[in-house]
Enzyme design. Structure first.
Site, PDB file in Angstrom:
ATOM      1  N   GLY A  28     -11.611   2.766   7.719  1.00 49.70           N
ATOM      2  CA  GLY A  28     -11.643   4.101   8.337  1.00 49.70           C
ATOM      3  C   GLY A  28     -10.511   4.996   7.854  1.00 49.70           C
ATOM      4  N   GLU A  35     -11.745   6.351   4.699  1.00 48.89           N
ATOM      5  CA  GLU A  35     -12.854   7.290   4.964  1.00 48.89           C
ATOM      6  C   GLU A  35     -12.340   8.643   5.466  1.00 48.89           C
ATOM      7  OE1 GLU A  35     -14.701   4.146   7.260  1.00 48.89           O
ATOM      8  OE2 GLU A  35     -16.548   4.378   6.110  1.00 48.89           O
ATOM      9  N   GLU A  72     -14.605  -3.421   4.585  1.00 50.48           N
ATOM     10  CA  GLU A  72     -15.419  -3.780   5.757  1.00 50.48           C
ATOM     11  C   GLU A  72     -16.233  -5.050   5.565  1.00 50.48           C
ATOM     12  OE1 GLU A  72     -15.014  -0.717   4.589  1.00 50.48           O
ATOM     13  OE2 GLU A  72     -14.749   0.689   6.234  1.00 50.48           O
ATOM     14  N   ALA A  95     -10.004   1.167  11.156  1.00 45.11           N
ATOM     15  CA  ALA A  95     -10.285   1.113  12.590  1.00 45.11           C
ATOM     16  C   ALA A  95      -9.562  -0.111  13.152  1.00 45.11           C
ATOM     17  CB  ALA A  95     -11.780   0.993  12.808  1.00 45.11           C
TER      18      ALA A  95
HETATM   19  N1  COA Z   1      -6.616  -3.164  13.100  1.00 46.20           N
HETATM   20  C1  COA Z   1      -5.749  -3.697  13.989  1.00 46.20           C
HETATM   21  N2  COA Z   1      -4.527  -4.125  13.645  1.00 46.20           N
HETATM   22  C2  COA Z   1      -4.168  -4.008  12.360  1.00 46.20           C
HETATM   23  C3  COA Z   1      -5.023  -3.464  11.382  1.00 46.20           C
HETATM   24  C4  COA Z   1      -6.298  -3.023  11.800  1.00 46.20           C
HETATM   25  N3  COA Z   1      -7.156  -2.453  10.955  1.00 46.20           N
HETATM   26  N4  COA Z   1      -4.385  -3.492  10.192  1.00 46.20           N
HETATM   27  C5  COA Z   1      -3.169  -4.027  10.417  1.00 46.20           C
HETATM   28  N5  COA Z   1      -3.041  -4.344  11.720  1.00 46.20           N
HETATM   29  C6  COA Z   1      -1.884  -4.926  12.393  1.00 46.20           C
HETATM   30  C7  COA Z   1      -1.752  -6.422  12.102  1.00 46.20           C
HETATM   31  O1  COA Z   1      -2.570  -7.161  12.986  1.00 46.20           O
HETATM   32  C8  COA Z   1      -0.270  -6.632  12.341  1.00 46.20           C
HETATM   33  O2  COA Z   1      -0.042  -6.679  13.720  1.00 46.20           O
HETATM   34  P1  COA Z   1       0.998  -7.788  14.331  1.00 46.20           P
HETATM   35  O3  COA Z   1       2.328  -7.415  13.719  1.00 46.20           O
HETATM   36  O4  COA Z   1       0.931  -7.557  15.802  1.00 46.20           O
HETATM   37  O5  COA Z   1       0.500  -9.107  13.882  1.00 46.20           O
HETATM   38  C9  COA Z   1       0.352  -5.342  11.836  1.00 46.20           C
HETATM   39  O6  COA Z   1      -0.684  -4.369  11.834  1.00 46.20           O
HETATM   40  C10 COA Z   1       0.892  -5.443  10.413  1.00 46.20           C
HETATM   41  O7  COA Z   1      -0.158  -5.909   9.580  1.00 46.20           O
HETATM   42  P2  COA Z   1      -0.050  -7.243   8.690  1.00 46.20           P
HETATM   43  O8  COA Z   1      -1.432  -7.732   8.424  1.00 46.20           O
HETATM   44  O9  COA Z   1       0.898  -8.216   9.300  1.00 46.20           O
HETATM   45  O10 COA Z   1       0.625  -6.640   7.370  1.00 46.20           O
HETATM   46  P3  COA Z   1       0.448  -7.159   5.887  1.00 46.20           P
HETATM   47  O11 COA Z   1       1.456  -6.444   5.073  1.00 46.20           O
HETATM   48  O12 COA Z   1       0.422  -8.636   5.838  1.00 46.20           O
HETATM   49  O13 COA Z   1      -1.030  -6.657   5.448  1.00 46.20           O
HETATM   50  C11 COA Z   1      -2.858  -5.092   5.305  1.00 46.20           C
HETATM   51  C12 COA Z   1      -1.334  -5.287   5.435  1.00 46.20           C
HETATM   52  C13 COA Z   1      -3.164  -3.625   5.464  1.00 46.20           C
HETATM   53  C14 COA Z   1      -3.331  -5.575   3.928  1.00 46.20           C
HETATM   54  C15 COA Z   1      -3.548  -5.930   6.413  1.00 46.20           C
HETATM   55  O14 COA Z   1      -2.953  -5.580   7.651  1.00 46.20           O
HETATM   56  C16 COA Z   1      -5.031  -5.664   6.525  1.00 46.20           C
HETATM   57  O15 COA Z   1      -5.786  -6.155   5.724  1.00 46.20           O
HETATM   58  N6  COA Z   1      -5.448  -4.920   7.559  1.00 46.20           N
HETATM   59  C17 COA Z   1      -6.837  -4.702   7.854  1.00 46.20           C
HETATM   60  C18 COA Z   1      -7.430  -3.697   6.909  1.00 46.20           C
HETATM   61  C19 COA Z   1      -8.923  -3.552   7.164  1.00 46.20           C
HETATM   62  O16 COA Z   1      -9.675  -4.477   6.998  1.00 46.20           O
HETATM   63  N7  COA Z   1      -9.327  -2.357   7.581  1.00 46.20           N
HETATM   64  C20 COA Z   1     -10.683  -2.034   7.815  1.00 46.20           C
HETATM   65  C21 COA Z   1     -11.035  -2.160   9.218  1.00 46.20           C
HETATM   66  S1  COA Z   1     -12.751  -1.720   9.434  1.00 46.20           S
END
Ligand code: COA
Length: 257
Positions: free
Chosen positions: A108, A111, A131, A63
């Site tokens: 999400g 999920e 989460e 999400a």
């Molecule tokens: N919601 C909003 N934005 C998200 C996102 C999310 N769940 N996951 C990634 N993004 C965005 C980042 O903020 C970033 O945006 P920016 O370029 O404007 O800064 C872009 O996507 C790329 O992500 P980034 O974190 O820079 O890539 P990474 O390779 O360093 O890491 C992940 C990748 C997937 C490990 C990391 O993005 C992450 O942990 N995301 C969240 C996952 C999560 O917790 N999901 C559950 C949500 S309930």
């Protein structure tokens, strides 16, 4: 468009398309996905659906945290129920859904993949329910569907730690059915979708329905349901076609009637 839908013969491919945020779901994206699923569910030409993410890094990174951050508890409840609605729409769809997990499937994203019938992953895929690292619990079915898929011991570990599982481990745990190089993932998913689409659609759809009940009802109730849907298949043209084709040593042509 946050969601793209392409049709090829009897197979549809839904692509989650917000690659700038690794296909994270905001309300608009989630609602567009629900509409796409509903449209395909009403389309009798479509016999299998592939769900994947745009780009080479993510199926969906969950999400949208930026949108979620300021939600009140009542807004969060609504968002959770919206996610549940999408997952239930996938499960209620007449067609099997294949998640082609082409990178991160987190929160999400994981999920929604778990609600699909079958998950295929690329070698760079990583699945997980992070989460609790954000101060929340899973809200789109992770506590229920992950537990049903891998059992409570593994589900508890993954949900309490928020640990990401790479593709090979996910396959070992039963979270994904198979792992392929990223370049082959979509062709393997299409191959599987086409092999499903070549079969009798009503029989496939009723099988999906019966399998879905297996974990929810006690055995006798499930068996009774199975016997009824088995019997109902004998009221279809495709049953006559399938059995005649076998006996006449030719390939069956199913029409979905
Ligand atoms: N919601 C909003 N934005 C998200 C996102 C999310 N769940 N996951 C990634 N993004 C965005 C980042 O903020 C970033 O945006 P920016 O370029 O404007 O800064 C872009 O996507 C790329 O992500 P980034 O974190 O820079 O890539 P990474 O390779 O360093 O890491 C992940 C990748 C997937 C490990 C990391 O993005 C992450 O942990 N995301 C969240 C996952 C999560 O917790 N999901 C559950 C949500 S309930």
């Amino acid at each position: 468009m946050p969601i793209d839908v392409e049709r090829s013969g009897h197979v549809a491919t839904i692509t989650l398309n917000r690659p700038d945020v690794l296909n994270a779901f905001n309300t608009e994206h989630l609602s567009a996905l629900h509409s796409a699923i509903d449209q395909l569910s009403a389309d009798r030409e479509i016999r299998a659906v592939i769900l994947t993410g745009a780009g080479e890094r993510a199926f969906a990174a969950g999400a949208d945290i930026a949108e979620m951050r300021t939600k009140s508890p009542s807004e969060a409840l609504e968002f959770s129920l919206m996610g549940h609605g999408v997952c239930k729409a996938i499960e209620a769809a007449p067609q099997p859904y294949i998640a082609a997990v082409n990178g991160y499937a987190l929160g999400g994203g994981c999920e929604i993949a778990l609600a699909c019938d079958i998950r295929l992953a690329s070698e760079n895929a990583a699945l997980g329910q992070p989460e609790v690292t954000l101060g929340i619990s899973p809200g789109w079915g992770g506590t229920q569907r992950l537990t049903r898929l891998v059992g409570p011991g593994i589900a508890r570990e993954l949900i309490y730690t928020g640990r990401r599982v790479k593709a090979e481990e996910a396959a070992r745990l039963g979270m994904v059915n198979a792992v392929y190089p990223l370049a082959e993932l979509m062709s393997k998913a299409m191959e599987m979708a086409e092999s499903i689409a070549a079969n009798a659609p009503i029989a496939v759809s009723r099988s999906k329905d019966a399998i879905s009940r297996a974990l929810d009802v006690e055995l006798d109730t499930g068996l009774e349901f199975e016997a009824r849907i088995f019997a109902l298949c004998f009221d279809t043209t495709d049953q006559k076609e399938g059995m005649s084709a076998f006996l006449e040593r030719r390939k069956a042509t199913f029409t979905g009637r």
